[in-house]
Design a protein around this motif. Structure first.
Motif, PDB file in Angstrom:
ATOM      1  N   ILE A 106      -1.907  80.696   7.773  1.00 49.63           N
ATOM      2  CA  ILE A 106      -0.500  80.961   8.104  1.00 49.63           C
ATOM      3  C   ILE A 106       0.399  79.960   7.384  1.00 49.63           C
ATOM      4  CG2 ILE A 106       1.217  80.917   9.964  1.00 49.63           C
ATOM      5  CD1 ILE A 106      -1.024  81.891  11.847  1.00 49.63           C
TER       6      ILE A 106
ATOM      7  N   ARG B 142      -7.288  80.035  10.603  1.00 50.45           N
ATOM      8  CA  ARG B 142      -6.158  80.962  10.710  1.00 50.45           C
ATOM      9  C   ARG B 142      -4.831  80.226  10.645  1.00 50.45           C
ATOM     10  NH1 ARG B 142      -8.043  83.710  15.920  1.00 50.45           N
ATOM     11  NH2 ARG B 142      -6.007  84.710  15.956  1.00 50.45           N
ATOM     12  N   LEU B 143      -4.748  79.064  11.298  1.00 49.88           N
ATOM     13  CA  LEU B 143      -3.516  78.268  11.221  1.00 49.88           C
ATOM     14  C   LEU B 143      -3.242  77.838   9.783  1.00 49.88           C
ATOM     15  CD1 LEU B 143      -3.246  75.780  14.207  1.00 49.88           C
ATOM     16  CD2 LEU B 143      -1.649  77.544  13.506  1.00 49.88           C
TER      17      LEU B 143
ATOM     18  N   TRP C   8     -15.739  78.745  16.632  1.00 48.53           N
ATOM     19  CA  TRP C   8     -14.471  79.247  17.166  1.00 48.53           C
ATOM     20  C   TRP C   8     -13.330  78.300  16.793  1.00 48.53           C
ATOM     21  CZ3 TRP C   8     -13.582  80.058  23.161  1.00 48.53           C
ATOM     22  CH2 TRP C   8     -12.354  80.701  23.356  1.00 48.53           C
ATOM     23  N   ILE C   9     -13.542  77.001  17.003  1.00 45.15           N
ATOM     24  CA  ILE C   9     -12.508  76.019  16.663  1.00 45.15           C
ATOM     25  C   ILE C   9     -12.215  76.084  15.161  1.00 45.15           C
ATOM     26  CG2 ILE C   9     -11.936  73.560  16.637  1.00 45.15           C
ATOM     27  CD1 ILE C   9     -13.731  73.297  19.140  1.00 45.15           C
TER      28      ILE C   9
ATOM     29  N   GLU D 229     -12.533  78.686  13.299  1.00 37.39           N
ATOM     30  CA  GLU D 229     -11.777  79.916  13.052  1.00 37.39           C
ATOM     31  C   GLU D 229     -10.301  79.697  13.345  1.00 37.39           C
ATOM     32  OE1 GLU D 229     -12.753  83.973  15.031  1.00 37.39           O
ATOM     33  OE2 GLU D 229     -10.621  83.572  15.193  1.00 37.39           O
ATOM     34  N   LEU D 230      -9.993  79.034  14.476  1.00 39.57           N
ATOM     35  CA  LEU D 230      -8.598  78.782  14.824  1.00 39.57           C
ATOM     36  C   LEU D 230      -7.922  77.943  13.738  1.00 39.57           C
ATOM     37  CD1 LEU D 230      -8.819  77.999  18.658  1.00 39.57           C
ATOM     38  CD2 LEU D 230      -8.085  80.108  17.557  1.00 39.57           C
TER      39      LEU D 230
ATOM     40  N   VAL E  81     -13.591  88.764  19.645  1.00 37.43           N
ATOM     41  CA  VAL E  81     -13.605  88.154  20.980  1.00 37.43           C
ATOM     42  C   VAL E  81     -15.016  88.015  21.527  1.00 37.43           C
ATOM     43  CG1 VAL E  81     -13.287  90.298  22.268  1.00 37.43           C
ATOM     44  CG2 VAL E  81     -12.397  88.165  23.189  1.00 37.43           C
TER      45      VAL E  81
ATOM     46  N   GLU F 148       0.304  85.196  13.473  1.00 35.60           N
ATOM     47  CA  GLU F 148      -0.171  86.033  12.361  1.00 35.60           C
ATOM     48  C   GLU F 148       0.596  87.348  12.315  1.00 35.60           C
ATOM     49  OE1 GLU F 148      -4.845  84.702  11.925  1.00 35.60           O
ATOM     50  OE2 GLU F 148      -4.272  86.164  13.421  1.00 35.60           O
ATOM     51  N   ASN F 149       0.802  87.934  13.500  1.00 35.82           N
ATOM     52  CA  ASN F 149       1.523  89.212  13.533  1.00 35.82           C
ATOM     53  C   ASN F 149       2.957  89.047  13.069  1.00 35.82           C
ATOM     54  OD1 ASN F 149      -0.705  90.506  14.464  1.00 35.82           O
ATOM     55  ND2 ASN F 149      -0.172  90.270  16.629  1.00 35.82           N
TER      56      ASN F 149
ATOM     57  N   GLN G  38       0.666  80.768   3.730  1.00 37.19           N
ATOM     58  CA  GLN G  38       1.510  81.950   3.539  1.00 37.19           C
ATOM     59  C   GLN G  38       2.983  81.588   3.654  1.00 37.19           C
ATOM     60  OE1 GLN G  38       0.770  85.089   6.306  1.00 37.19           O
ATOM     61  NE2 GLN G  38       1.857  86.601   5.078  1.00 37.19           N
ATOM     62  N   LYS G  39       3.311  80.789   4.670  1.00 40.34           N
ATOM     63  CA  LYS G  39       4.694  80.330   4.877  1.00 40.34           C
ATOM     64  C   LYS G  39       5.204  79.582   3.658  1.00 40.34           C
ATOM     65  CE  LYS G  39       6.911  81.075   8.734  1.00 40.34           C
ATOM     66  NZ  LYS G  39       6.591  80.978  10.138  1.00 40.34           N
TER      67      LYS G  39
ATOM     68  N   GLY H  41      -0.691  88.576  21.410  1.00 42.12           N
ATOM     69  CA  GLY H  41      -1.552  89.178  20.396  1.00 42.12           C
ATOM     70  C   GLY H  41      -2.977  89.356  20.882  1.00 42.12           C
ATOM     71  N   ARG H  42      -3.722  90.137  20.140  1.00 41.67           N
ATOM     72  CA  ARG H  42      -5.115  90.368  20.507  1.00 41.67           C
ATOM     73  C   ARG H  42      -5.998  89.267  19.925  1.00 41.67           C
ATOM     74  NH1 ARG H  42      -7.447  94.907  18.473  1.00 41.67           N
ATOM     75  NH2 ARG H  42      -9.093  94.857  20.029  1.00 41.67           N
ATOM     76  N   ILE H  43      -7.097  89.031  20.583  1.00 40.79           N
ATOM     77  CA  ILE H  43      -8.014  87.994  20.109  1.00 40.79           C
ATOM     78  C   ILE H  43      -9.049  88.637  19.202  1.00 40.79           C
ATOM     79  CG2 ILE H  43      -9.736  86.293  20.795  1.00 40.79           C
ATOM     80  CD1 ILE H  43      -8.237  86.098  23.473  1.00 40.79           C
ATOM     81  N   PRO H  44      -9.081  88.252  17.909  1.00 41.99           N
ATOM     82  CA  PRO H  44     -10.091  88.846  17.027  1.00 41.99           C
ATOM     83  C   PRO H  44     -11.488  88.283  17.309  1.00 41.99           C
ATOM     84  CG  PRO H  44      -8.735  87.276  15.837  1.00 41.99           C
ATOM     85  CD  PRO H  44      -8.179  87.336  17.221  1.00 41.99           C
TER      86      PRO H  44
ATOM     87  N   SER I 135      -2.723  84.466  17.093  1.00 43.44           N
ATOM     88  CA  SER I 135      -2.625  85.896  16.753  1.00 43.44           C
ATOM     89  C   SER I 135      -1.167  86.325  16.671  1.00 43.44           C
ATOM     90  CB  SER I 135      -3.337  86.738  17.806  1.00 43.44           C
ATOM     91  OG  SER I 135      -4.720  86.598  17.677  1.00 43.44           O
ATOM     92  N   ASP I 136      -0.359  85.853  17.622  1.00 43.39           N
ATOM     93  CA  ASP I 136       1.071  86.182  17.601  1.00 43.39           C
ATOM     94  C   ASP I 136       1.731  85.705  16.317  1.00 43.39           C
ATOM     95  OD1 ASP I 136       1.064  87.455  19.968  1.00 43.39           O
ATOM     96  OD2 ASP I 136       1.823  85.770  21.160  1.00 43.39           O
TER      97      ASP I 136
END
Lengths: 237, 67
Positions: free
Chosen positions: A221, A217-218, A210-211, A213-214, A7, B63-64, A224-225, A2-5, B60-61
């Motif tokens: 996720i 995002r986790l 940055w940490i 942000e990671l 960056v 998330e996708n 959402q799961k 995946g791409r790094i948002p 990112s993976d």
């Protein structure tokens, strides 16, 4: 892969911290700093932890206020994870400070206004951490956490920054009757410590953002799961 | 992307080293061995940075996949 948002801020963080790690050890420092001697270089490592912590906790505080105005899962996660990383930075500052104190003052802890303020302030964030883990209902937890955070951040800044500054005596630099590093920017010190110090504050802060942000995002996720699982259970039953 | 990032990183190291004035040697540089320590710190930090970038991509993976 995946791409790094976002960056660019991450690359900037790595560049700035590399510069600080390298140049912070090599720069000519003032020779008239008393018992600090070469340990004045900790200005580039210990102090940015506290500055960064305050900035990150400020961001968490703003997110808590936004959450209370308009509740959303996103704002709750932002506030929680930013606070977690802010506390991590606080511990980095605390332990580096104790190690530095042990090697210059001869003791890791003394009853100094700055240190007392930090002890009290960190306890409040310990309370925040506990609230996050002791209320089962997620919406209730988010709301109480946000209210608590809105109250403790201004108190925290008062305890670790304002009160030590106003106190009469202190052995901690830039608190009470002591000076801060700018005092040593005299004429014969051609290399100013600012050229490392300000990049250090920005770089370390971005690295910890940055940490955060990671972690955010986790966390999103995971939420959402969980929602998807609950949803599929409903369909089955 | 990673290659560009890495090369910028190493370049910044070189610039930081080149920026040293020769006169007025501080105690840190008097034996010249501090450069070894600086090099090791730089290597460790660069590896941590690469690790963080890879971790970022893995998230990112995820998330996708969840979209």
């Amino acid at each position: 892969m995946g791409r790094i948002p976002n960056v660019w801020y991450k690359v900037l963080a790595v560049l700035l911290v590399s510069y600080v790690l390298i140049y912070g050890l090599l720069i000519n420092i003032p020779t008239d700093v008393g018992i600090l001697d070469e340990t004045i270089r900790n200005l580039f490592y210990h102090v940015p932890m506290w500055f960064g912590m305050m900035l990150i906790l400020l961001a968490a505080w703003i997110n808590s206020i936004i959450y209370l105005n308009k509740p959303s899962v996103k704002r709750d996660v932002y506030a929680t994870e930013l606070t977690n990383v802010g506390i991590l930075m606080g511990f980095c500052g605390l332990f580096t400070g104790m190690f530095w104190a042990y090697n210059t003052w001869g003791t890791p802890w003394t009853a100094d206004p700055k240190l007392n303020g930090v002890a009290a302030g960190m306890t409040m964030y310990g309370g925040y951490w506990l609230i996050g883990r002791s209320i089962a209902d997620n919406e209730k937890r988010a709301r109480i956490s946000a209210v608590f955070n809105v109250f403790i951040f201004p108190l925290f800044i008062a305890l670790i920054y304002v009160m030590p500054k106003l106190s009469k005596f202190s052995i901690h630099p830039a608190s009470g009757d002591t000076v801060n590093f700018k005092t040593y920017n005299n004429a014969d010190n051609k290399q100013l410590m600012e050229v490392v110090f300000y990049p250090a504050v920005i770089g370390w802060t971005l690295l910890f953002v940055w940490i955060a942000e990671l972690r955010t995002r986790l966390s999103l996720i995971k939420i959402q799961k969980k929602n998807e699982e609950n949803h599929s259970k409903h369909i089955i039953s | 992307m990673k290659k560009i990032t890495l090369s910028i990183l190493f370049l910044s190291t070189v610039f930081a080293l080149a920026a040293q004035p020769e006169s007025q040697e501080s105690i840190m540089r008097s034996s010249g061995k501090i450069y070894v320590v600086v090099g090791i710190i730089a290597i460790i930090f660069i590896l941590i940075a690469i690790y963080l970038f890879r971790l970022d991509r893995k998230i990112s993976d995820l998330e996708n996949k969840n979209k």
